[in-house]
Motif scaffolding. Structure first.
Motif, short mmCIF file in Angstrom:
data_model
loop_
_atom_site.label_atom_id
_atom_site.label_comp_id
_atom_site.label_asym_id
_atom_site.label_seq_id
_atom_site.Cartn_x
_atom_site.Cartn_y
_atom_site.Cartn_z
N ARG A 1 24.28 23.91 30.61
CA ARG A 1 24.74 24.15 31.99
C ARG A 1 26.19 24.66 32.02
O ARG A 1 26.50 25.64 32.69
N LYS B 1 25.63 28.73 30.70
CA LYS B 1 25.37 29.29 32.02
C LYS B 1 26.67 29.58 32.78
O LYS B 1 27.04 30.73 32.99
N ASN C 1 20.40 23.81 38.09
CA ASN C 1 20.59 24.05 36.65
C ASN C 1 19.34 24.68 36.03
O ASN C 1 18.77 24.17 35.07
N TYR C 2 18.90 25.80 36.59
CA TYR C 2 17.69 26.45 36.11
C TYR C 2 17.94 27.16 34.77
O TYR C 2 19.07 27.54 34.47
N LEU D 1 17.98 29.88 31.53
CA LEU D 1 18.35 31.29 31.33
C LEU D 1 17.10 32.10 30.99
O LEU D 1 16.39 31.78 30.04
N ASN E 1 16.32 19.37 34.33
CA ASN E 1 16.25 20.77 33.91
C ASN E 1 15.06 21.04 33.00
O ASN E 1 14.49 22.13 33.00
N ASN F 1 15.08 30.34 37.99
CA ASN F 1 15.84 30.77 36.82
C ASN F 1 17.31 30.98 37.17
O ASN F 1 17.67 31.10 38.34
N TRP F 2 18.14 31.00 36.14
CA TRP F 2 19.59 31.03 36.33
C TRP F 2 20.07 32.32 36.99
O TRP F 2 21.13 32.35 37.64
N GLU G 1 20.72 31.54 40.51
CA GLU G 1 21.79 30.55 40.70
C GLU G 1 23.15 31.15 40.36
O GLU G 1 24.17 30.78 40.95
N GLU G 2 23.18 32.06 39.41
CA GLU G 2 24.43 32.72 39.02
C GLU G 2 25.08 33.41 40.21
O GLU G 2 26.31 33.36 40.40
#
Length: 374
Positions: free
Chosen positions: A17, A21, A169-170, A172, A285, A356-357, A360-361
């Motif tokens: 995380r 990420k 916290n998905y 990558l 996660n 997926n991240w 979230e990014e």
């Protein structure tokens, strides 16, 4: 170029995380990133993220005392913003805000008052006073800090009146690009994560005893570390007593970037967490890591888990306190390889589309832009 200093005194320097990420996303967006974290056994060669290693306290209760010594190190980095990840760093965050006048973000990983009530190292009579002390400390600090990052709506309820953002916290996407459905071993069942009593390990072992009576070829593989040598001894003794030594394997903790190699082989992934308060408001996660690798999920039937699993059609839900419930789910899936394939593909699609991240990014970078602009 804006400089960000990220701080943790508890998590591994190359935590999924924090490092893989958040730090990498900030770096790729053009920020200069410095990470203060416990010294790892091996340092990665990555000149674009500066790692300042610190010593990790050996005793849980020493974390608050140790954290204050981190303040000087963090202040010396002269960052444009500070981002801390552990509740014991709240005093450090407040000091950084007061002394530097720069933005300070508190990253909340779980419902900490609930988590305190589940801590094994705290005496029963001490848990309520510690929880109350934490809530008072948080209430004093939050108006001083600049913003909060949290996961799940229930956790965020505590922070809605402050500048905040829900960032899950998905996994990558790039970590699972090599996973192939034809590599799956139908006899390989995986438990991924820390091995603790409240995560239903004793119940899982008992369930597997029932499973192997009908399915002697099945293997249960644990990837993660025990919370204590006492609990490790207890579980391994039980496994010997019921004759499961040939069916259960413990691989220990592995680097975050290598978990895909274990997920790629597994057909079923298990999350048998017990219904302690913190588990009822958090999303692990590993649920999404299983989905990302096309691994069918067997998870505790909690509202959060149920919503994800049923919406994505990615697995089965069980009563984690009843080994027979877990055993039935394992046997049902093993007896239906087409169902396993269908649920694995469905879970992967949901991960690819939503969990997926990459999504979230965008939230992380938008929150930083807002915080720094203000």
């Amino acid at each position: 170029m804006k400089k960000i200093t990220v701080i943790t005194t508890v998590h591994h320097a190359y935590d999924g995380r924090i490092y893989h990420k958040q730090c990498k996303s900030l770096r790729n967006a053009g920020y200069e990133v410095t990470l203060l974290a416990p010294k790892p056994e091996t340092m990665m060669i990555d000149d674009k993220i500066e790692l300042i290693p610190i010593e990790k306290p050996k005793k849980e209760w020493k974390r608050f005392i140790h954290a204050l010594s981190v303040f000087k190190l963090a202040k010396k980095t002269k960052a444009d913003a500070y981002h801390f990840h552990d509740p014991e760093l709240i005093p450090v965050g407040v000091l950084l805000k007061l002394f530097t006048r720069k933005p300070v973000i508190f990253d909340v990983h779980e419902h900490y008052p609930n988590a305190i009530m589940s801590k094994k190292y705290l005496k029963k009579w001490l848990k309520n006073p510690v929880r109350i002390a934490y809530e008072v400390m948080e209430r004093i600090a939050l108006p001083i800090l600049t913003g909060v990052i949290y996961t799940t709506d229930e956790i965020g309820e505590r922070y809605k009146k402050y500048p905040s953002s829900k960032i899950e916290n998905y996994p990558l996407p790039e970590m699972f690009s090599q996973t192939k459905a034809d590599k799956k071993n139908e006899d390989y069942i995986l438990y991924l994560g820390g091995i603790t009593p409240i995560r239903g390990i004793e119940e899982l072992v008992e369930a597997f005893k029932h499973v192997t009576l009908l399915k002697p070829s099945l293997k249960l593989v644990f990837v993660g570390s025990f919370e204590s040598s006492t609990f490790e001894q207890k579980i391994k003794e039980r496994i010997r007593d019921i004759g499961l030594e040939g069916n259960v394997q413990f691989l220990g903790k592995v680097p975050y970037e290598k978990i895909e190699s274990y997920l790629s082989e597994a057909s079923i992934g298990i999350i048998p967490y017990l219904p302690v308060p913190n588990h009822l408001v958090c999303l692990p996660n590993k649920l999404f890591e299983y989905m990302a690798a096309g691994v069918v999920v067997i998870a505790s039937d909690f509202p959060h888990y149920r919503k994800v699993v049923e919406e994505s059609n990615s697995g089965l839900l069980v009563n984690p306190e009843k080994p027979q419930s877990i055993a039935r789910a394992i046997i049902e899936l093993h007896d239906n390889p087409n169902l396993v394939k269908e649920m694995g593909q469905s879970g992967y699609k949901a991960f690819n589309d939503k969990f997926n991240w990459k999504h979230e990014e965008k939230k992380l970078l938008a929150f930083y832009k807002k915080i720094l602009n203000n």
